[in-house]
Structures are given as structure tokens and as C-alpha cells.
Design an enzyme around this catalytic site. Structure first.
Site, PDB file in Angstrom:
ATOM      1  N   ARG A 193     122.520  62.307 -18.722  1.00 15.16           N
ATOM      2  CA  ARG A 193     121.998  60.973 -18.945  1.00 15.16           C
ATOM      3  C   ARG A 193     121.900  60.657 -20.428  1.00 15.16           C
ATOM      4  O   ARG A 193     121.522  59.563 -20.796  1.00 15.16           O
ATOM      5  CB  ARG A 193     120.611  60.859 -18.334  1.00 15.16           C
ATOM      6  CG  ARG A 193     120.633  60.366 -16.890  1.00 15.16           C
ATOM      7  CD  ARG A 193     119.220  60.394 -16.397  1.00 15.16           C
ATOM      8  NE  ARG A 193     118.919  59.484 -15.360  1.00 15.16           N
ATOM      9  CZ  ARG A 193     118.465  59.845 -14.165  1.00 15.16           C
ATOM     10  NH1 ARG A 193     118.386  61.114 -13.853  1.00 15.16           N
ATOM     11  NH2 ARG A 193     118.113  58.943 -13.294  1.00 15.16           N
ATOM     12  N   ARG A 224     112.812  52.476 -16.185  1.00 14.69           N
ATOM     13  CA  ARG A 224     113.897  53.419 -15.869  1.00 14.69           C
ATOM     14  C   ARG A 224     115.254  52.778 -16.153  1.00 14.69           C
ATOM     15  O   ARG A 224     116.181  53.428 -16.613  1.00 14.69           O
ATOM     16  CB  ARG A 224     113.818  53.860 -14.406  1.00 14.69           C
ATOM     17  CG  ARG A 224     112.735  54.901 -14.170  1.00 14.69           C
ATOM     18  CD  ARG A 224     112.382  55.029 -12.715  1.00 14.69           C
ATOM     19  NE  ARG A 224     113.423  55.651 -11.909  1.00 14.69           N
ATOM     20  CZ  ARG A 224     113.411  55.655 -10.576  1.00 14.69           C
ATOM     21  NH1 ARG A 224     112.427  55.080  -9.903  1.00 14.69           N
ATOM     22  NH2 ARG A 224     114.366  56.241  -9.909  1.00 14.69           N
ATOM     23  N   ARG A 239     107.741  56.146  -3.430  1.00 17.60           N
ATOM     24  CA  ARG A 239     107.778  57.088  -4.555  1.00 17.60           C
ATOM     25  C   ARG A 239     106.958  56.536  -5.707  1.00 17.60           C
ATOM     26  O   ARG A 239     106.988  55.334  -5.952  1.00 17.60           O
ATOM     27  CB  ARG A 239     109.235  57.266  -5.013  1.00 17.60           C
ATOM     28  CG  ARG A 239     109.805  58.602  -4.686  1.00 17.60           C
ATOM     29  CD  ARG A 239     111.284  58.594  -4.887  1.00 17.60           C
ATOM     30  NE  ARG A 239     111.658  58.342  -6.293  1.00 17.60           N
ATOM     31  CZ  ARG A 239     112.919  58.399  -6.734  1.00 17.60           C
ATOM     32  NH1 ARG A 239     113.889  58.697  -5.899  1.00 17.60           N
ATOM     33  NH2 ARG A 239     113.199  58.164  -7.997  1.00 17.60           N
TER      34      ARG A 239
HETATM   35  P1  AMP Z   1     116.421  60.051 -10.316  1.00 16.72           P
HETATM   36  O1  AMP Z   1     115.956  60.390  -8.952  1.00 16.72           O
HETATM   37  O2  AMP Z   1     117.802  60.567 -10.630  1.00 16.72           O
HETATM   38  O3  AMP Z   1     116.282  58.588 -10.639  1.00 16.72           O
HETATM   39  O4  AMP Z   1     115.467  60.843 -11.352  1.00 16.72           O
HETATM   40  C1  AMP Z   1     114.089  60.631 -11.338  1.00 16.72           C
HETATM   41  C2  AMP Z   1     113.477  60.992 -12.685  1.00 16.72           C
HETATM   42  O5  AMP Z   1     113.773  62.348 -13.007  1.00 16.72           O
HETATM   43  C3  AMP Z   1     114.003  60.194 -13.864  1.00 16.72           C
HETATM   44  O6  AMP Z   1     113.355  58.959 -14.015  1.00 16.72           O
HETATM   45  C4  AMP Z   1     113.714  61.142 -15.019  1.00 16.72           C
HETATM   46  O7  AMP Z   1     112.353  61.110 -15.373  1.00 16.72           O
HETATM   47  C5  AMP Z   1     113.993  62.507 -14.408  1.00 16.72           C
HETATM   48  N1  AMP Z   1     115.402  62.911 -14.617  1.00 16.72           N
HETATM   49  C6  AMP Z   1     116.352  63.105 -13.674  1.00 16.72           C
HETATM   50  N2  AMP Z   1     117.516  63.488 -14.238  1.00 16.72           N
HETATM   51  C7  AMP Z   1     117.296  63.536 -15.561  1.00 16.72           C
HETATM   52  C8  AMP Z   1     118.117  63.837 -16.688  1.00 16.72           C
HETATM   53  N3  AMP Z   1     119.413  64.174 -16.562  1.00 16.72           N
HETATM   54  N4  AMP Z   1     117.555  63.786 -17.916  1.00 16.72           N
HETATM   55  C9  AMP Z   1     116.274  63.460 -18.078  1.00 16.72           C
HETATM   56  N5  AMP Z   1     115.458  63.127 -17.068  1.00 16.72           N
HETATM   57  C10 AMP Z   1     115.953  63.181 -15.810  1.00 16.72           C
END
Ligand code: AMP
Length: 507
Positions: free
Chosen positions: A385, A466, A455
Site C-alpha cells: 500500500r 481510509r 466492523r
Molecule cells: P483492509 O481490510 O485491507 O481494508 O485493511 C484494514 C486495515 O488494516 C487498514 O485500514 C490498515 O489499517 C491495515 N492494513 C492492511 N493492510 C495494510 C498494509 N499493507 N499497510 C498498512 N496497513 C495495512
């Protein structure tokens, strides 16, 4: 120099007067150092022991160093009074405390540029260096006499290179993270066999094998043995199709130096049709018996609720990949009170912020290096990311074959997310408007509705944060993989999206 030579000689196993082996001398011990000081510095009782101690623990360096910055504008420190040691830079020779000798270029205190290293083990490397690690073109002669001449990256064999074994066997071909991987040729001297084929994770998976009489066969391989449908083209002009049975899987570990391949023990051969070798036979056999699909490693990226989850599910199902979702891994870690990384990540996640790079990188690298991911291929969802994460992947030899980026308008996403609900019992995701629960094996619509949860990071405010975090990093990821990436318009029907992704992955 004399001290260093004596210290290195003392580190080697010693022999007593009867020629029996004795333990190596403890060079860091008082007794040895005292004796050496008396022998070499008899006239300088104060300087000697100090110099010896320093050489035993730090070795010796002759060469250039980074110039000392000025103390104040125009004021330089007189070198005679300067006791501060600055990092090595330019050409230099280091006699390491353990017996390693390096002669070559340095930058910022690390080996960088061209240089030669003779390790205490006897291994010798001459070639390129980057930030202290072997890199670029270089030749290594290992302690056992085998050699590798070719490309290096991050200190390991990576790229094209030739490995010559002490028994005369030779591999010329592609390497990945220290292992044979990709296309290569292996010449086995004892039997006069030549393998031309494909290697995966250091193991031969398919090849054309030419024997000393000119006959050849085409087959897949497991544990060093031919297996499954195969074809022979004999030197007398006959073509035989058949089947190799009874290959046993060998699960041996790769060593730092390469093991010479064992001759293929004869698998049981069940011969089939007999025909004549014509111009097309070889080509047909190669296609029929030697085609191996390359491992598919995919990165999928997209803002939250862009349909990434659905697309990921389809990809995993269609290609048998291991689904690695950083969001899921982090959520699981946050629920485990004893997991320190998880507890650290929780604060950032609840705020809708990205967790720190170093934390997520170590989690992802460890996961993708597990056997299932290496063998089946992976679908990485939610990583990288940031540009730092993308660069770290390269450093750890984690490189996708394809990158899919889903694009979707912010307002559409906010609407999708604020209505999103999770069924904690089945893990299924519903949407209050677009995908409401229905009567099913999971319960009646009302029962499911009753237990749905939201969530913590699915509120509108957090979603907007986000999205901002995602937008600021999207370009970085796209730039890192521009040549293997496809951007998909995710505002359309999921069937259409899937067809587009599938076509791209199969190209
Ligand atoms: P997601 O379910 O992929 O939207 O991830 C949920 C949360 O996990 C994100 O809002 C971040 O806080 C954290 N997260 C997931 N993947 C990453 C990543 N590659 N780098 C940093 N934070 C991450």
C-alpha cells in the site's frame, strides 16, 4: 599485520608435538594476548597488549575513509588530534577479526562497487557489491571448490549464472533468490546426460534429457525422477510414447552450495505407441510432456469495498492460489491479546490509518515464504500500500507476475461501506441495501439480520480517512509495477469485471 597473521594462525586447529589435534587457542583470552605481546612488543609493554586486543576484536583496515566534516565553517580538525573514526569510503583493505580479507571499494562504511573477499572458510568472491551485499556480476569459488559465475542480488545468486560442481556437472541458467528457478541446462558428466528444462524452487520440474547416444526423452520430473506421460525420440529414428511411474518425492533441503543432481534412478517405464521421429515429433513431445504453467503470483489492490473481496475469491478459486489478505491477518492478530504486533496495529486500524510499514512487511514476508505460497502461488490482497512496501517486496524476492488495481468513485464506496455488515457466525459479508440476508442454511433472514455486526472501521468518517490513505499511496504502487499492472473500472457488474481480470491473468 604481523599480529593479525599470528592471531589467524592461532584460530586454526593446532597440533601438539605428537601430531595430535588440539583445540584452537582462545585468542580473546588474556593468556594468549599476554604471550603475543611479550613476543612482539617486548620493548613497549604498554602499547602492545592494547594493539593486540584491538586487532583480535576489530581486525585491521588500510584505506580511505569519509572525510571528517568541518567542526565549524573553515575550521578543520588537525588529523594528529583526531581520534574519531569515520566510515570507510573509496578503496580499502580490511583484515577482518575472524580471518576474512576484503580488498575493494567501500561506500558509507559498507562494501560497495567492485571488491574481492576471501572468507576465513576459504571461499573467494570477486565481483560487484551493493550496500555490503554481493550484487551485479560476480564469481564465487566455494570452499569445496565448486564455483558460481553470474548475477547476484542482495548477497545471493539471482539472475543468470553458471554453477560448476566439483564432479564436473554444470548448470547454466536462471536463478531466483539463491535457487535454480526458470529455464536452464544441466550437464551431468558421469552419465553424459544433458537436461534442458524448467526449474522451480531449486528442483527440476520438466526437461528434455539427451543421452550420450543422442536419444532423448521429454518428461515432467519429481524429486529428480521423470514422472507421468513422456516421450522418447531414439537415435535410430523411432519415437515411443509412454508413461513413467513410481517417482518418489524427495523433500531434501537446499544447502548454501548446490548439491550436484543425483542421476535419475530409473522409474518404471510403461511403453506405449511406437512411431517414427519426424520433424514435428520433437516439437509435439516438448509441448505435450514438458509444458509447466509458471506459478501465478498476483497482487490485487483497490480502495475498501471496491469489490476486491469478490474478485479475490474468484481468482483464488480459478487458479488455486493462496489468498493472503493483510487486513484479515491484522484483524486476526488484533483479536489475540497476547499478540504484540496485533495490539500495536489495533490503534492505527481503528483510526483508519495504515499500520507502520516495518510491522506489516515482516508479517507479509514471513507468510509468503511459507511452503503453500511458494508452491501454489499467492494472491496478495491489501499489500503493498506504500512505495516503501513495494520496494521491500523486491528486496525479499517477492515479485508478483500480475497486479490488478480496482478503481471506484469515493461516494459509491461510502454508500457501499456504511451498509456493510458481517455475520460473525459464518464470516459472510452482507449489505443492508444491495445484499441483504435471505433465508438459507445459515438461518432465516431475520436470524442472520439479528446477529450482523459492523466492523469498527466501517463508519463513514473512518472510511473517508481510509480512502484518503489509499489515494495517497495508489500511485506509488502503480508506479512500482507499471509494466505488469491492469486498472479495472470497478463501478460495473461483477461478472464483467471478472471476465476482464481473467483475460488479463491468462495473457
Ligand atoms: P483492509 O481490510 O485491507 O481494508 O485493511 C484494514 C486495515 O488494516 C487498514 O485500514 C490498515 O489499517 C491495515 N492494513 C492492511 N493492510 C495494510 C498494509 N499493507 N499497510 C498498512 N496497513 C495495512
Amino acid at each position: 599485520m604481523q599480529v593479525w597473521t599470528k592471531v589467524q594462525a592461532a584460530r586454526k586447529p593446532q597440533k601438539n608435538e605428537d601430531g595430535e589435534e588440539e583445540d584452537p587457542i582462545d585468542v580473546s583470552g588474556e593468556e594468549f594476548q599476554q604471550q603475543l605481546a611479550e613476543e612482539l612488543y617486548a620493548g613497549e609493554p604498554t602499547e602492545g597488549p592494547f594493539a593486540i586486543k584491538r586487532i583480535v576484536s576489530m581486525g585491521l583496515y588500510f584505506g580511505e575513509r569519509t572525510p571528517r566534516p568541518e567542526v565549524a565553517p573553515g575550521v578543520k580538525v588537525d588529523p594528529a588530534f583526531d581520534t574519531e573514526v569515520t566510515p570507510k569510503k573509496g578503496m580499502g583493505v580490511t583484515l577482518g577479526p575472524e580471518g576474512d580479507v576484503y580488498a575493494g571499494e567501500y561506500k558509507a562504511g559498507k562494501r560497495h562497487g567492485r571488491g574481492a573477499l576471501r572468507a576465513a572458510t576459504g571461499a573467494v568472491y570477486v565481483g560487484g557489491w551493493e550496500e555490503g551485499k554481493k550484487s551485479g556480476q560476480g564469481r564465487m569459488t566455494y570452499a569445496d571448490g565448486s564455483t558460481y559465475d553470474g548475477a547476484w542480488k542482495q548477497g545471493v545468486r539471482h539472475g543468470r549464472g553458471t554453477y560448476t560442481h566439483t564432479n564436473g556437472d554444470m548448470y547454466v541458467g536462471e536463478w531466483w533468490a539463491n535457487q535454480k528457478q526458470g529455464q536452464g541446462r544441466y550437464c551431468q558428466k558421469a552419465q553424459g546426460l544433458m537436461y534442458e528444462g524448467t526449474w522451480k524452487l531449486g528442483k527440476l520440474v520438466s526437461a528434455k534429457v539427451t543421452m550420450s547416444d543422442g536419444s532423448c526423452f521429454f518428461s515432467k520430473f519429481e524429486g529428480g525422477r521423470p514422472v507421468g506421460p513422456s516421450g522418447f525420440a531414439m537415435s535410430n529414428g523411432a519415437a515411443i510414447m509412454g508413461n513413467f511411474k513410481g517417482a518418489e518425492k524427495a523433500g531434501e533441503e537446499e544447502e548454501e552450495t548446490e548439491e550436484a543432481a543425483a542421476p535419475p534412478p530409473p522409474s518404471t517405464w510403461e511403453g506405449g505407441e511406437l512411431g517414427a521421429v519426424d520433424g514435428m515429433t520433437e516439437q509435439r513431445m516438448r509441448e505435450q510432456y514438458c509444458t509447466v504453467k509458471p506459478t501465478l503470483n498476483v497482487v490485487i489492490s483497490g480502495p475498501p469495498a471496491s469489490g476486491k473481496g469478490t474478485a479475490a475469491e474468484e481468482i483464488v478459486k480459478a487458479y488455486g492460489l493462496v489468498h493472503v489478505s493483510t487486513g484479515d491477518m491484522l484483524r486476526a492478530a488484533t483479536e489475540d491479546e497476547s499478540n504484540e504486533d496485533g495490539q500495536k496495529a489495533k490503534e492505527f486500524m481503528n483510526e483508519g490509518q495504515l499500520v507502520p510499514d516495518e510491522l506489516i512487511i515482516s508479517i507479509v514476508v514471513a507468510r509468503l515464504q511459507q511452503k503453500d505460497c511458494l508452491e501454489k502461488g499467492w494472491l496478495l490482497d491489501g499489500f503493498p500500500r506504500t512505495a516503501v512496501q513495494a520496494a521491500e517486496m523486491q528486496k525479499h524476492f517477492i515479485v508478483p507476475t500480475k497486479v490488478v488495481i480496482l478503481e471506484c468513485g469515493d461516494d459509491v464506496i461510502v454508500e457501499r461501506i456504511s451498509g456493510r455488515r458481517l455475520d460473525p457466525q459464518t464470516g459472510k459479508i452482507y449489505h443492508l441495501t444491495f445484499n441483504a440476508p435471505a433465508d438459507s442454511e445459515d438461518g432465516t433472514a431475520a436470524e442472520i439480520m439479528e446477529r450482523l455486526t459492523q466492523r469498527e472501521d466501517d463508519t463513514e468518517e473512518t472510511v473517508r480517512k481510509r480512502l484518503a490513505a489509499y489515494a495517497s499511496n495508489k500511485t506509488a504502487v502503480q508506479d512500482a509495477f507499471s509494466n505488469i499492472c491492469m486498472v479495472v473500472d470497478a463501478n460495473r457488474d461483477k461478472g464483467v469485471i471478472w471476465e476482464e481480470i481473467k483475460t488479463f491473468l491468462e495473457q
